[in-house]
Design an enzyme around this catalytic site. Structure first.
Site, PDB file in Angstrom:
ATOM      1  N   ASP A  12      25.679  28.435 -12.343  1.00  0.00           N
ATOM      2  CA  ASP A  12      24.522  29.244 -12.736  1.00  0.00           C
ATOM      3  C   ASP A  12      23.193  28.541 -12.457  1.00  0.00           C
ATOM      4  O   ASP A  12      22.273  29.148 -11.901  1.00  0.00           O
ATOM      5  CB  ASP A  12      24.603  29.600 -14.228  1.00  0.00           C
ATOM      6  CG  ASP A  12      25.563  30.757 -14.487  1.00  0.00           C
ATOM      7  OD1 ASP A  12      25.855  31.513 -13.541  1.00  0.00           O
ATOM      8  OD2 ASP A  12      26.015  30.895 -15.643  1.00  0.00           O
ATOM      9  N   ARG A  14      20.395  20.635 -27.423  1.00  0.00           N
ATOM     10  CA  ARG A  14      19.361  21.546 -26.888  1.00  0.00           C
ATOM     11  C   ARG A  14      17.941  21.128 -27.256  1.00  0.00           C
ATOM     12  O   ARG A  14      17.064  21.133 -26.386  1.00  0.00           O
ATOM     13  CB  ARG A  14      19.626  23.003 -27.312  1.00  0.00           C
ATOM     14  CG  ARG A  14      20.999  23.546 -26.904  1.00  0.00           C
ATOM     15  CD  ARG A  14      21.380  23.201 -25.493  1.00  0.00           C
ATOM     16  NE  ARG A  14      22.659  23.784 -25.104  1.00  0.00           N
ATOM     17  CZ  ARG A  14      23.447  23.286 -24.172  1.00  0.00           C
ATOM     18  NH1 ARG A  14      23.103  22.183 -23.525  1.00  0.00           N
ATOM     19  NH2 ARG A  14      24.573  23.857 -23.851  1.00  0.00           N
ATOM     20  N   ASP A  64      22.518  29.154 -27.290  1.00  0.00           N
ATOM     21  CA  ASP A  64      21.735  28.108 -26.628  1.00  0.00           C
ATOM     22  C   ASP A  64      20.362  28.601 -26.174  1.00  0.00           C
ATOM     23  O   ASP A  64      19.383  27.865 -26.218  1.00  0.00           O
ATOM     24  CB  ASP A  64      22.532  27.510 -25.460  1.00  0.00           C
ATOM     25  CG  ASP A  64      23.680  26.639 -25.957  1.00  0.00           C
ATOM     26  OD1 ASP A  64      23.524  26.033 -27.035  1.00  0.00           O
ATOM     27  OD2 ASP A  64      24.718  26.567 -25.282  1.00  0.00           O
ATOM     28  N   SER A  93      34.071  28.341 -19.921  1.00  0.00           N
ATOM     29  CA  SER A  93      32.683  27.915 -20.066  1.00  0.00           C
ATOM     30  C   SER A  93      32.700  26.663 -20.941  1.00  0.00           C
ATOM     31  O   SER A  93      33.159  26.703 -22.083  1.00  0.00           O
ATOM     32  CB  SER A  93      31.862  29.022 -20.733  1.00  0.00           C
ATOM     33  OG  SER A  93      30.655  28.466 -21.213  1.00  0.00           O
TER      34      SER A  93
HETATM   35  N1  ARG Z   1      29.452  27.991 -29.744  1.00  0.00           N
HETATM   36  C1  ARG Z   1      28.881  26.698 -29.601  1.00  0.00           C
HETATM   37  C2  ARG Z   1      27.433  26.701 -30.003  1.00  0.00           C
HETATM   38  O1  ARG Z   1      26.838  27.733 -30.044  1.00  0.00           O
HETATM   39  C3  ARG Z   1      29.087  26.121 -28.234  1.00  0.00           C
HETATM   40  C4  ARG Z   1      28.244  26.640 -27.124  1.00  0.00           C
HETATM   41  C5  ARG Z   1      28.708  26.019 -25.873  1.00  0.00           C
HETATM   42  N2  ARG Z   1      28.066  26.429 -24.703  1.00  0.00           N
HETATM   43  C6  ARG Z   1      28.741  26.664 -23.575  1.00  0.00           C
HETATM   44  N3  ARG Z   1      28.062  26.843 -22.502  1.00  0.00           N
HETATM   45  N4  ARG Z   1      30.027  26.700 -23.532  1.00  0.00           N
HETATM   46  O2  ARG Z   1      26.904  25.682 -30.303  1.00  0.00           O
END
Ligand code: ARG
Length: 398
Positions: free
Chosen positions: A14, A94, A123, A174
């Site tokens: 991406d 993040r 995110d 992912s």
């Molecule tokens: N669900 C988790 C969170 O919101 C993990 C997110 C992971 N991101 C990903 N691109 N797989 O913190």
């Protein structure tokens, strides 16, 4: 040179396609920024891929120590587990990446920054709320959210424009990983009844062959500082414990989680060091914190975890909670002994100079100094309200 945008670049499909898309569709020159938060990928290769995808400049920042000392340490002190389970792996990185985006944007005089998050996840919230707090004047672009292409279309878009894609071995997952753990979504796991396929594991895939089955973790003011008596920077300590606990296959978490955007999603995590350190830390608190403080800290720790999960790392409430947590953590200095077995670990010993455990109060042996006579009056007054109620209303039916 046109207007600049600084893109948080992971090296994946991406964000590689996003480099091209931002150029073509938005007329921006892209500076790619990759932040090393301990994801254990070849980031120099990622940097080259960014340039090959058309970035005018690409840099990698080693933020492992800053991540450990500024973010992981706070999460440990807060006993932070979202919904009592998830140790905030992605949620912690993040805000740090947002800080670096702002720094690079200012250094290059960029008008905007960009991230590669979709519209369905947490995110995007964390990036954009952090950026709003740190640099409200910066424009934030979210190409992956805007372009409306599915995976195949994204690959096609990239291929057609010569974007440097990773060898497209079919990975249906992912994945986001850093020093604090690894998150895996999608594929077969989108059915919450289906067990995770065996190929999802990485941090916990090893085997403990000649590894020790006991480790002593030293803490100072709530932060882990040593393993078996050896003082270590937190980033090193976490990395070592990831290997040790991961080899015992400790740290797997399989849950259905409430995202901030209203979606329930099935999430699989591996966080070997995190689960061990959080448990060890709580056990040391059990020994050193006075009861009312301990109970309040548990409530506020859950609140802290929710705030950070929701992207409010840079917020007034988070700062105020940190002040409480710092004060509460002052006596949390000592050692915790952890034992491992296949797929399991437990705390089997704890000690601290500030321990509130009083042998003469706790013992049933002849050293007992507890004032037994005080108990009768205490219990009578404690139960007085219920007694009065039962006398007036009749005994409570079980
Ligand atoms: N669900 C988790 C969170 O919101 C993990 C997110 C992971 N991101 C990903 N691109 N797989 O913190």
């Amino acid at each position: 040179m046109g207007d600049l945008v600084v893109l948080a670049y992971s090296g994946g499909l991406d964000t590689s396609v996003a480099v091209k898309w931002l150029q073509e569709e938005r007329g921006l020159d892209v500076v790619a920024l990759t932040v090393d938060v301990g994801q254990q990928e070849d980031l120099e290769e990622a940097r080259e891929r960014a340039l090959a995808s058309g970035a005018v400049h690409a840099e990698v920042v080693d933020a492992r120590d800053a991540f450990a000392d500024g973010f992981i340490a706070r999460a440990i002190k807060a006993d932070a587990r979202y919904e009592n389970r998830y140790p905030l792996v992605s949620s912690l990185s993040r805000p740090l990446i947002a800080q670096h985006l702002v720094e690079v944007a200012r250094r290059h005089g960029a008008r905007a920054v960009a991230h590669g998050c979709t519209g369905k996840g947490n995110d995007q919230v964390r990036f954009e709320v952090s950026l709003a707090a740190l640099a409200p004047e910066l424009e934030v672009l979210a190409p992956v959210r805007d372009w409306g292409m599915d995976r195949e279309a994204t690959i096609e878009y990239g291929r057609a424009r010569g974007v440097a894609l990773t060898q497209s071995k079919e990975n249906p997952y992912s994945i986001d990983q850093n020093l604090w753990g690894r998150a895996v979504e999608c594929g077969e796991m989108e059915d919450p009844w289906a067990g995770p396929p065996s190929d999802v594991w990485a941090y916990t895939a090893g085997r403990a062959e000649s590894l020790p089955d006991v480790v002593v973790i030293g803490f100072e003011a709530g932060v882990p500082t040593s393993l078996d008596g050896e003082q270590l920077p937190l980033a090193v300590l976490v990395d070592r414990l990831n290997h040790l606990a991961g080899s015992w296959q400790v740290g797997r978490i399989d849950m259905v989680e409430n995202r901030r955007v209203g979606i329930k999603s099935r999430e699989v995590y591996e966080a070997p060091a995190a689960v061990v350190l959080l448990e060890a830390h709580r056990q040391l608190e059990d020994l050193t914190l006075e009861r009312e403080l301990a109970h309040t800290k548990i409530e506020l720790g859950l609140r802290w975890a929710t705030l950070v999960y929701d992207g409010l790392w840079f917020s007034p409430l988070k700062r105020a909670l940190d002040a409480f947590i710092d004060e509460a953590s002052r006596p949390v200095t000592g050692e915790v002994r952890v034992r491992f077995a296949p797929n399991a670990f437990w705390v089997e010993g704890r000690r601290a100079p500030t321990s509130l455990y009083d042998f003469e109060l706790a013992t049933y042996a002849h050293e007992d100094r507890f004032r037994h006579a005080d108990a009768a009056g205490f219990v009578r007054l404690f139960g007085l309200g219920v007694r009065t109620w039962a006398l007036r209303q009749g005994p409570v039916r079980p």
